[in-house]
Enzyme design. Structure first.
Site, PDB file in Angstrom:
ATOM      1  N   PHE A 153     -11.382   9.618   2.057  1.00 34.18           N
ATOM      2  CA  PHE A 153     -11.154   8.286   1.454  1.00 34.18           C
ATOM      3  C   PHE A 153      -9.687   8.044   1.111  1.00 34.18           C
ATOM      4  CE2 PHE A 153     -15.465   9.689   0.611  1.00 34.18           C
ATOM      5  CZ  PHE A 153     -16.216   8.613   1.069  1.00 34.18           C
ATOM      6  N   CYS A 261      -8.001   1.119   9.005  1.00 29.08           N
ATOM      7  CA  CYS A 261      -9.382   1.388   8.586  1.00 29.08           C
ATOM      8  C   CYS A 261     -10.209   0.138   8.288  1.00 29.08           C
ATOM      9  CB  CYS A 261      -9.384   2.286   7.363  1.00 29.08           C
ATOM     10  SG  CYS A 261      -8.813   3.934   7.756  1.00 29.08           S
ATOM     11  N   ARG A 325      -0.525  -0.964  12.184  1.00 23.28           N
ATOM     12  CA  ARG A 325      -1.792  -1.238  12.872  1.00 23.28           C
ATOM     13  C   ARG A 325      -2.535  -2.364  12.150  1.00 23.28           C
ATOM     14  NH1 ARG A 325      -4.168   4.715  13.358  1.00 23.28           N
ATOM     15  NH2 ARG A 325      -2.833   4.979  11.534  1.00 23.28           N
TER      16      ARG A 325
HETATM   17  C1  UDX Z   1      -8.306   2.153   3.153  1.00 24.36           C
HETATM   18  C2  UDX Z   1      -9.206   2.625   2.006  1.00 24.36           C
HETATM   19  O1  UDX Z   1      -8.669   2.148   0.755  1.00 24.36           O
HETATM   20  C3  UDX Z   1      -9.302   4.155   1.994  1.00 24.36           C
HETATM   21  O2  UDX Z   1     -10.190   4.585   0.985  1.00 24.36           O
HETATM   22  C4  UDX Z   1      -9.801   4.619   3.365  1.00 24.36           C
HETATM   23  O3  UDX Z   1      -9.845   6.037   3.431  1.00 24.36           O
HETATM   24  C5  UDX Z   1      -8.897   4.081   4.465  1.00 24.36           C
HETATM   25  O4  UDX Z   1      -8.803   2.650   4.371  1.00 24.36           O
HETATM   26  P1  UDX Z   1      -5.669   2.007   3.580  1.00 24.36           P
HETATM   27  O5  UDX Z   1      -6.015   1.372   4.887  1.00 24.36           O
HETATM   28  O6  UDX Z   1      -4.642   3.077   3.552  1.00 24.36           O
HETATM   29  O7  UDX Z   1      -6.991   2.635   2.883  1.00 24.36           O
HETATM   30  O8  UDX Z   1      -5.125   0.849   2.622  1.00 24.36           O
HETATM   31  P2  UDX Z   1      -5.653   0.025   1.364  1.00 24.36           P
HETATM   32  O9  UDX Z   1      -4.842   0.370   0.195  1.00 24.36           O
HETATM   33  O10 UDX Z   1      -7.105   0.122   1.226  1.00 24.36           O
HETATM   34  O11 UDX Z   1      -5.263  -1.464   1.811  1.00 24.36           O
HETATM   35  C6  UDX Z   1      -5.847  -2.068   2.961  1.00 24.36           C
HETATM   36  C7  UDX Z   1      -5.351  -3.470   3.139  1.00 24.36           C
HETATM   37  O12 UDX Z   1      -5.885  -4.318   2.107  1.00 24.36           O
HETATM   38  C8  UDX Z   1      -3.825  -3.644   3.071  1.00 24.36           C
HETATM   39  O13 UDX Z   1      -3.428  -4.517   4.100  1.00 24.36           O
HETATM   40  C9  UDX Z   1      -3.584  -4.263   1.714  1.00 24.36           C
HETATM   41  O14 UDX Z   1      -2.428  -5.064   1.661  1.00 24.36           O
HETATM   42  C10 UDX Z   1      -4.848  -5.101   1.542  1.00 24.36           C
HETATM   43  N1  UDX Z   1      -5.201  -5.370   0.147  1.00 24.36           N
HETATM   44  C11 UDX Z   1      -5.537  -4.349  -0.677  1.00 24.36           C
HETATM   45  C12 UDX Z   1      -5.236  -6.680  -0.316  1.00 24.36           C
HETATM   46  O15 UDX Z   1      -4.936  -7.635   0.433  1.00 24.36           O
HETATM   47  N2  UDX Z   1      -5.632  -6.907  -1.611  1.00 24.36           N
HETATM   48  C13 UDX Z   1      -5.981  -5.906  -2.466  1.00 24.36           C
HETATM   49  O16 UDX Z   1      -6.323  -6.188  -3.614  1.00 24.36           O
HETATM   50  C14 UDX Z   1      -5.926  -4.585  -1.989  1.00 24.36           C
END
Ligand code: UDX
Length: 432
Positions: A153, A261, A325
């Site tokens: 995660f 992801c 990505r």
């Molecule tokens: C995610 C999951 O959080 C993680 O647990 C899993 O293992 C892999 O996928 P990650 O892709 O690294 O992690 O990034 P994350 O911090 O979840 O952000 C994903 C996207 O959501 C980003 O583009 C971020 O900018 C966006 N986001 C996040 C929002 O637009 N609003 C939010 O409140 C939080």
């Protein structure tokens, strides 16, 4: 313990370094000569805070080994983790070809006695059963296997912290021996242990990621309401988030979620649901809203930009990573180019990756202030820390017109009004 990771992406490499740091003997099997050579020299390939130091430390201690050769790693390993990519196919389904390919390859080298094969890649329910069938078909006589699903995660940008401090360690297996070995290996990590069956472990990962995407899309949906009615999205979500049943974390509206992801996993669980004859309208809506969040920003730029020369700050899909990505920046830049905008962009670490996509179609600059010079407006797409408390008066001085389109709600609209900006953010009243 001696263990192997197959794959050296964010999950494989970070987890391998951490288990090596705990004193285990860790092999990492890659399939590109050049990448393995770089990793052996201590170059982590990906940008992740403090990963380089951890990698170098464990290479020097000779506990971490990178190889192209399954034979060097598999026969001596008690646990083999599969951590290869599962990118989306055209129809959204997860592409499992790499998973099955490495399963066939590793099976040949399994030693006599028990090897635990644990899948860390995100895979649809039922995949681990297929991995098991492949291993049983191709393993040598005398080799025993126990299959487990151990979803990961971690988030990019905080991958090391997340791996050391997970909210939960999920171990899905029907084998008592595999469960014991995996519990032993994970004993130095924080977090609750969730012991379960294979199918539940597989579904936990998709459920978590689609729930996270739901929170973001819901926040974006409410921001659309706010923009139509004059309500303020931050106030609305702050108030709603005070309800402990709802909470406020991971509910920030913006230009939508990207990364390797969330977009992929929402598509994959949607496709799996369709295959199972489940009504997936809800999951489809998550993705539609995500696209609308990007379209909204483009509409605002189209309507309110005083000219076609645009500065962009932030290109990675989120701060503290060079990963682009599914970054919202790619789609937004493509659409702005189609509309005839000229783009001058800056990102602290993602310029090199973005250059591979746009080549000379946009101008990439290594100084944060350079794109602003004489630009008609500034667009903010990623909330890097260095943008948060930047000198706003200086931005005003450098821009041709004091216009900012803020896709991450970084600044206070009242302050922007006082400073004389035209300021367009998400779900908050525009300063005109
Ligand atoms: C995610 C999951 O959080 C993680 O647990 C899993 O293992 C892999 O996928 P990650 O892709 O690294 O992690 O990034 P994350 O911090 O979840 O952000 C994903 C996207 O959501 C980003 O583009 C971020 O900018 C966006 N986001 C996040 C929002 O637009 N609003 C939010 O409140 C939080």
């Amino acid at each position: 313990m001696t263990i192997t990771f197959i794959g050296h992406g964010y999950v494989g490499l970070v987890t391998a370094c951490i288990f090596a740091d705990f004193g285990n003997e860790v092999f990492v099997v890659g399939h590109t000569k050049e990448k393995v050579a770089r990793l052996r020299k201590g170059d982590p390939i990906i940008y992740e805070p403090t990963l380089k130091e951890l990698l170098k430390k464990n290479l020097q201690a000779k506990r971490l080994h990178f190889t192209l050769d399954f034979q060097e790693a598999i026969p001596r390993s008690e646990i083999v983790f599969i951590a290869v990519g599962t990118p989306p196919k055209d129809n959204g389904e997860a592409d499992l070809s790499a998973i099955f390919d490495v399963s066939r390859k590793l099976a040949k080298y399994l030693k006599r006695g028990l090897t635990v094969v644990a899948c860390k890649s995100t895979v649809p329910v039922g995949t681990n059963k297929k991995i098991e069938a492949i291993l049983l078909k191709h393993k040598p006589k005398g080799a025993e296997i126990a299959v487990a699903s151990c979803p990961e995660f971690l988030r990019e940008g905080t991958a090391i912290y997340d791996t050391l401090n997970p909210d939960r360690v999920v171990i899905g297996t029907s084998s008592k021996k595999a469960a014991e070995k995996l519990i032993e290996l994970h004993k130095s990590l924080n977090g609750k242990r969730v012991m379960t069956d294979l199918a539940s472990a597989e579904l936990i990962k998709y459920t978590a990621n689609s729930m996270l995407a739901t929170k973001i899309s819901f926040a974006n949906l409410i921001s659309f309401y706010c923009e139509k009615t004059g309500a303020d999205v931050e106030t609305v979500l702050d108030a709603v988030g005070l309800d402990e049943r709802i909470g406020r974390v991971f509910m920030n509206p913006g230009v939508g979620y990207g990364g390797s992801c969330l977009p992929k996993d929402v598509k994959a669980i949607t496709q799996t649901g369709s295959n199972l004859n489940i009504n997936v309208d809800f999951l489809k809506a998550i993705e539609n809203i995500n696209q609308t969040a990007q379209k909204n920003l483009i509409q605002k730029i189209k309507r309110y930009s005083p000219g076609k020369k645009i500065a962009i700050w932030g290109l990675s899909f989120k701060p503290d990573t060079d990963d682009i990505r599914e970054a919202p920046s790619i789609n937004i830049i493509n659409q702005l180019l189609e509309l005839g905008f000229k783009i001058f962009a800056y990102d602290p670490v993602a310029n090199t990756n973005i250059k591979k996509i746009f080549v000379n179609k946009i101008n990439l600059l290594t100084d944060q202030n350079k794109p602003l010079e004489n630009a008609d407006a500034l667009v903010i797409l990623t909330e890097w820390n260095e943008f948060k408390q930047t000198d706003l008066k200086n931005i005003k001085k450098l821009l041709k017109y004091p216009v900012i389109f803020d896709g991450r709600n970084l600044y206070n609209p009242q302050l922007m009004k006082k400073l004389g900006f035209k300021y367009f953010s998400v779900g908050r009243k525009s300063v005109l």
